[in-house]
Design a protein around this motif. Structure first.
Motif, PDB file in Angstrom:
ATOM      1  N   TRP A   1      12.123   6.362  -9.861  1.00 10.62           N
ATOM      2  CA  TRP A   1      10.975   5.801 -10.599  1.00 10.62           C
ATOM      3  C   TRP A   1      10.669   6.687 -11.815  1.00 10.62           C
ATOM      4  N   LEU A   2      10.678   8.000 -11.592  1.00  6.90           N
ATOM      5  CA  LEU A   2      10.349   8.927 -12.663  1.00  6.90           C
ATOM      6  C   LEU A   2      11.359   8.830 -13.808  1.00  6.90           C
ATOM      7  N   ASP A   3      12.631   8.668 -13.468  1.00  2.00           N
ATOM      8  CA  ASP A   3      13.668   8.550 -14.496  1.00  2.00           C
ATOM      9  C   ASP A   3      13.401   7.351 -15.413  1.00  2.00           C
ATOM     10  N   VAL A   4      12.980   6.235 -14.827  1.00  2.69           N
ATOM     11  CA  VAL A   4      12.699   5.041 -15.627  1.00  2.69           C
ATOM     12  C   VAL A   4      11.490   5.273 -16.526  1.00  2.69           C
ATOM     13  N   ILE A   5      10.425   5.847 -15.961  1.00  2.28           N
ATOM     14  CA  ILE A   5       9.210   6.084 -16.749  1.00  2.28           C
ATOM     15  C   ILE A   5       9.511   7.003 -17.932  1.00  2.28           C
ATOM     16  N   GLN A   6      10.357   8.017 -17.703  1.00  7.39           N
ATOM     17  CA  GLN A   6      10.698   8.949 -18.778  1.00  7.39           C
ATOM     18  C   GLN A   6      11.587   8.301 -19.850  1.00  7.39           C
ATOM     19  N   SER A   7      12.252   7.197 -19.494  1.00  4.82           N
ATOM     20  CA  SER A   7      13.185   6.555 -20.434  1.00  4.82           C
ATOM     21  C   SER A   7      12.594   5.326 -21.108  1.00  4.82           C
ATOM     22  N   VAL A   8      11.286   5.107 -20.959  1.00  3.55           N
ATOM     23  CA  VAL A   8      10.670   3.892 -21.485  1.00  3.55           C
ATOM     24  C   VAL A   8      10.865   3.746 -22.988  1.00  3.55           C
ATOM     25  N   GLU A   9      10.810   4.854 -23.728  1.00  7.63           N
ATOM     26  CA  GLU A   9      10.954   4.770 -25.183  1.00  7.63           C
ATOM     27  C   GLU A   9      12.322   4.219 -25.579  1.00  7.63           C
ATOM     28  N   GLN A  10      13.351   4.566 -24.814  1.00  8.16           N
ATOM     29  CA  GLN A  10      14.680   4.030 -25.090  1.00  8.16           C
ATOM     30  C   GLN A  10      14.707   2.516 -24.873  1.00  8.16           C
ATOM     31  N   TYR A  11      14.025   2.075 -23.830  1.00 10.21           N
ATOM     32  CA  TYR A  11      13.957   0.636 -23.558  1.00 10.21           C
ATOM     33  C   TYR A  11      13.148  -0.078 -24.643  1.00 10.21           C
ATOM     34  N   ASP A  12      12.153   0.605 -25.200  1.00  9.45           N
ATOM     35  CA  ASP A  12      11.329  -0.015 -26.239  1.00  9.45           C
ATOM     36  C   ASP A  12      12.162  -0.409 -27.448  1.00  9.45           C
ATOM     37  N   ASN A  13      13.167   0.400 -27.769  1.00  6.10           N
ATOM     38  CA  ASN A  13      14.043   0.058 -28.884  1.00  6.10           C
ATOM     39  C   ASN A  13      14.782  -1.253 -28.619  1.00  6.10           C
ATOM     40  N   LEU A  14      15.165  -1.458 -27.369  1.00  4.46           N
ATOM     41  CA  LEU A  14      15.829  -2.709 -26.994  1.00  4.46           C
ATOM     42  C   LEU A  14      14.843  -3.871 -27.006  1.00  4.46           C
ATOM     43  N   LEU A  15      13.625  -3.621 -26.537  1.00  5.08           N
ATOM     44  CA  LEU A  15      12.617  -4.686 -26.491  1.00  5.08           C
ATOM     45  C   LEU A  15      12.312  -5.229 -27.881  1.00  5.08           C
TER      46      LEU A  15
ATOM     47  N   ARG B   1       0.831  -1.203   0.000  1.00  2.00           N
ATOM     48  CA  ARG B   1       0.000   0.000   0.000  1.00  2.00           C
ATOM     49  C   ARG B   1       0.868   1.257   0.000  1.00  2.00           C
ATOM     50  N   GLY B   2       1.959   1.236   0.772  1.00  8.58           N
ATOM     51  CA  GLY B   2       2.858   2.388   0.810  1.00  8.58           C
ATOM     52  C   GLY B   2       3.452   2.703  -0.553  1.00  8.58           C
ATOM     53  N   CYS B   3       3.823   1.659  -1.297  1.00  9.03           N
ATOM     54  CA  CYS B   3       4.365   1.861  -2.645  1.00  9.03           C
ATOM     55  C   CYS B   3       3.304   2.427  -3.585  1.00  9.03           C
ATOM     56  N   LEU B   4       2.074   1.923  -3.474  1.00 14.00           N
ATOM     57  CA  LEU B   4       0.984   2.427  -4.314  1.00 14.00           C
ATOM     58  C   LEU B   4       0.705   3.902  -4.022  1.00 14.00           C
ATOM     59  N   GLN B   5       0.742   4.271  -2.744  1.00 14.66           N
ATOM     60  CA  GLN B   5       0.502   5.664  -2.374  1.00 14.66           C
ATOM     61  C   GLN B   5       1.614   6.573  -2.901  1.00 14.66           C
ATOM     62  N   SER B   6       2.868   6.090  -2.799  1.00 16.47           N
ATOM     63  CA  SER B   6       3.989   6.879  -3.325  1.00 16.47           C
ATOM     64  C   SER B   6       3.880   7.040  -4.833  1.00 16.47           C
ATOM     65  N   PHE B   7       3.483   5.975  -5.503  1.00 19.96           N
ATOM     66  CA  PHE B   7       3.326   6.027  -6.959  1.00 19.96           C
ATOM     67  C   PHE B   7       2.191   6.969  -7.342  1.00 19.96           C
ATOM     68  N   GLN B   8       1.120   6.947  -6.581  1.00 23.82           N
ATOM     69  CA  GLN B   8      -0.011   7.853  -6.850  1.00 23.82           C
ATOM     70  C   GLN B   8       0.419   9.310  -6.701  1.00 23.82           C
ATOM     71  N   ARG B   9       1.187   9.608  -5.660  1.00 23.07           N
ATOM     72  CA  ARG B   9       1.671  10.986  -5.461  1.00 23.07           C
ATOM     73  C   ARG B   9       2.610  11.408  -6.594  1.00 23.07           C
ATOM     74  N   LEU B  10       3.423  10.476  -7.079  1.00 21.77           N
ATOM     75  CA  LEU B  10       4.322  10.775  -8.184  1.00 21.77           C
ATOM     76  C   LEU B  10       3.540  11.171  -9.427  1.00 21.77           C
ATOM     77  N   LEU B  11       2.468  10.445  -9.725  1.00 16.99           N
ATOM     78  CA  LEU B  11       1.670  10.753 -10.908  1.00 16.99           C
ATOM     79  C   LEU B  11       0.902  12.064 -10.743  1.00 16.99           C
ATOM     80  N   GLN B  12       0.510  12.364  -9.509  1.00 12.33           N
ATOM     81  CA  GLN B  12      -0.181  13.629  -9.268  1.00 12.33           C
ATOM     82  C   GLN B  12       0.765  14.817  -9.450  1.00 12.33           C
TER      83      GLN B  12
END
Length: 429
Positions: free
Chosen positions: A221-235, A171-182
């Protein structure tokens, strides 16, 4: 801590260390979550008895066993009285004997413990489990509500908890993730259609899942989310890389284990390429054994890590480290083809029976949930479920409404889940 103690036991020198641990307070907050306290432990000196005593006492754990050992220890000369090399060697020899005897005493106590009677253990622990389940139910419902809300609002495919901690931490992780998106609403686009996993690392797995370490700060967490497109090229390179490995090994199926450790996409591609290159060279120079079938499509190979054991899994898959020499791998596959085929067929049969028995246990025993640890294979689960159903009349009343997890030990977890060993025993009267 473990490294420091091992170093001392090996009679090697090491520098003093100050370690900080988080220990449960044992009391619950108003929201039923468990609070933690920080404990600092100073590791200093080479006296193993003093070190262990300091660790246990600092954490408010019992030192009775160590005290009894100290009382029963024969009187010895103090180390400072040994002035010659011979005397010093004699002291260390005696010290090692005491350490070995302590280990043997502990092992003997473990082996001499009486077998736990499953029925008696259930009777003694059912009320505790039900009480904890009831206390944790609001927290569980709130966590599930928050999980579903995040999944639907942000168009996530799924949110998976793969960390090993309890429901409070989830639950703590979900709350932190929710605040990040807000705080960063413009950054949610890369999440659409993805599976989000809270685990032990941060990155993108070779399956395309976004992995967020439960121990990382939100900025990571935010750094990874922002870099998803770079990972997509590898995927997009993975099917081609797996196909190349499959083709060089006569069409063998390059698969993944369901519960294998998380592998980040960039590492996985490197591992596939390394093993493929080694096999191409081997095929060019040596070829493959004449008794091999023309195609190996019936077999499965998993590239799991850079270095590790080469083995045949219980499910019949060849588990191969990327650094494995091609000559060794080819020899191993040839020697284990028959066994791999048998295990694959056996696994398929057991998996079907496991699903059927799981449904029967849930229905006949009225369980709230029935799960298993990752290392409980289908055949072990089948054996356990068969025995539970055979004793359903006696066990049913105690198990009704419980969350049951098949494991290797007995325990009632903080959230009320009951863990039992797959090979539980009952005393026949």
């Amino acid at each position: 801590m473990n490294y420091y103690l091992e170093t001392i036991l090996e009679n090697k020198s090491t520098d003093p260390v100050l370690l900080t641990f988080c220990l449960k307070n044992g009391t619950q907050n108003v929201d039923h979550s468990t609070s933690f306290k920080h404990v600092n432990i100073q590791l200093l000196g080479k006296d193993i008895h003093s070190l262990l005593y300091n660790i246990l006492s600092t954490c408010h754990l019992s030192t009775d066993y160590l005290d009894d050992l100290q009382k029963s220890r024969p009187r010895q000369m103090k180390p400072k009285q040994f002035t010659t090399r011979t005397s010093s060697k004699s002291f260390h020899d005696q010290w090692w004997k005491e350490v070995r005897k302590t280990a043997e005493d502990i092992e003997r106590c473990i082996w001499n413990e009486p077998d736990v009677d499953f029925r008696s253990w259930l009777i003694n622990n059912t009320d505790k489990a039900l009480h904890r389940l009831q206390m944790c139910q609001p927290l569980r419902e709130e966590t599930e509500r928050l999980r579903n809300e995040l999944r639907e609002v942000h168009f996530l495919k799924d949110i998976v908890w793969n960390c090993g901690w309890g429901i409070t931490h989830f639950r703590g992780c979900l709350q932190s993730f929710q605040r990040l998106l807000q705080q960063h609403p413009s950054q949610i686009l890369p999440l659409k259609g993805r599976t989000l996993v809270f685990g032990r690392e941060t990155g993108v797995s070779f399956e395309g899942h976004i992995i967020l370490s439960s121990e990382d700060v939100r900025n990571n967490w935010l750094d990874v989310i922002q870099s998803v497109e770079q990972y997509d090229n590898l995927l997009r390179q993975i099917p081609k890389a797996e196909g190349a490995l499959s083709e060089v090994l006569r069409g063998i199926s390059v698969d993944h284990r369901k519960f294998q450790p998380t592998v980040m996409v960039q590492k996985y591609i490197q591992q596939l390429g390394k093993l493929t290159s080694a096999l191409y060279k081997h095929r060019w120079v040596h070829g493959y054994p004449e008794d091999w079938p023309r195609r190996l499509c019936a077999f499965q190979l998993v590239v799991e890590c850079e270095s590790g054991p080469l083995m045949l899994s219980p499910t019949g898959q060849f588990i191969v480290p990327a650094s494995c020499p091609a000559l060794v791998l080819v020899d191993f596959i040839g020697k284990n083809m028959a066994e791999a085929d048998q295990r694959l067929q056996f696994y398929s049969t057991m998996k079907k029976e496991e699903r059927m028995l799981h449904a029967q246990c849930m229905a006949q025993l009225g369980l709230s949930a029935l799960e298993k640890d990752d290392n409980i294979t289908p055949d072990l689960m089948v054996q356990c479920c068969r025995r539970i159903l055979r004793d359903a009349a006696a066990l049913g009343p105690s198990l009704r409404g419980l969350r049951l997890r098949i494991s290797h030990y007995y325990s009632v977890l903080q959230d009320g889940e009951i863990c039992i060993p797959w090979n539980w025993n009952v005393t026949r009267r």
